[in-house]
Design an enzyme around this catalytic site. Sequence first.
Site, PDB file in Angstrom:
ATOM      1  N   MET A 126      27.367 -16.659  39.260  1.00 56.01           N
ATOM      2  CA  MET A 126      28.323 -15.830  38.520  1.00 56.01           C
ATOM      3  C   MET A 126      27.840 -15.474  37.115  1.00 56.01           C
ATOM      4  SD  MET A 126      30.933 -15.137  40.423  1.00 56.01           S
ATOM      5  CE  MET A 126      32.292 -14.745  39.305  1.00 56.01           C
ATOM      6  N   PRO A 128      25.601 -13.393  35.685  1.00 58.45           N
ATOM      7  CA  PRO A 128      25.558 -11.993  35.232  1.00 58.45           C
ATOM      8  C   PRO A 128      26.950 -11.406  35.014  1.00 58.45           C
ATOM      9  CG  PRO A 128      23.968 -12.344  36.986  1.00 58.45           C
ATOM     10  CD  PRO A 128      24.821 -13.579  36.925  1.00 58.45           C
ATOM     11  N   TYR A 129      27.868 -11.688  35.941  1.00 61.84           N
ATOM     12  CA  TYR A 129      29.248 -11.193  35.804  1.00 61.84           C
ATOM     13  C   TYR A 129      29.928 -11.808  34.589  1.00 61.84           C
ATOM     14  CZ  TYR A 129      34.255 -10.806  36.818  1.00 61.84           C
ATOM     15  OH  TYR A 129      35.607 -10.571  36.727  1.00 61.84           O
ATOM     16  N   MET A 130      29.795 -13.109  34.420  1.00 60.17           N
ATOM     17  CA  MET A 130      30.427 -13.782  33.297  1.00 60.17           C
ATOM     18  C   MET A 130      29.840 -13.322  31.963  1.00 60.17           C
ATOM     19  SD  MET A 130      32.754 -15.520  34.754  1.00 60.17           S
ATOM     20  CE  MET A 130      33.357 -16.840  33.713  1.00 60.17           C
ATOM     21  N   LYS A 133      31.373  -9.959  31.100  1.00 62.10           N
ATOM     22  CA  LYS A 133      32.727 -10.125  30.583  1.00 62.10           C
ATOM     23  C   LYS A 133      32.699 -10.718  29.171  1.00 62.10           C
ATOM     24  CE  LYS A 133      35.254  -8.634  33.999  1.00 62.10           C
ATOM     25  NZ  LYS A 133      36.041  -7.381  33.824  1.00 62.10           N
TER      26      LYS A 133
END
Length: 215
Positions: A126, A128-130, A133
């Site tokens: 997770m 890259p997504y975190m 954000k």
Amino acid sequence: MNVLVVGANGQIGKMVVEKLQESKQHEVRAMVRKEEQVADFESKGITAKLADLEGSVADIQLTMEGVDAVVFSAGSGGSTGYDKTIMIDLDGAAKTIEAAEKAGVKRFIMVSSIASNHREKWSDDMKPYMAAKHYADQMLEKSDLDYTIFRPGMLKDEPGTGKIQLGKETAIESIPREDVASTIVSALDHSNISRQAFDLISGNTEIKEALNQIG
């Protein structure tokens, strides 16, 4: 209040649009990236504007004419690659923030993710997504916008309970998407949560009461 929902065709975005349409306090406008999505919303009596988060800031700004508040609930989705995560969840959010400032919009509600403010809690798959954000939230915090950031826990596809736990730090637990949408809509009427960020999970407190309790 005239509210633009960015990511209006997403799961949370659709719920926000529906709840705003049902409300008597707000007028809703949906920002989508496909002509057929515009037609679908307009068939339901909802104003829709066409713009792509991978397009220009100017195009996004055009959708904000006459808008009082922006809700950013867009996301690249779990089926895309990390390139789309960067272009939508990070750069798309950054463009929307810039467009809102240029358009003179003040109120901005961001849908982020729980633990995005704690790198040590990011799982490898997770990251890259975190990270997207995390930095999108930082950009919003450094802007001049009257922002509120919600960091929902693990999202569930089940009916909302209407009860939440809201805090600067909570356990990493779950919440129905419907309760996230309801919290966003209610938050538009709460000036006491201006320029703050909150974790958002299921709890025992009615949504309006939870928002009212914020000092």
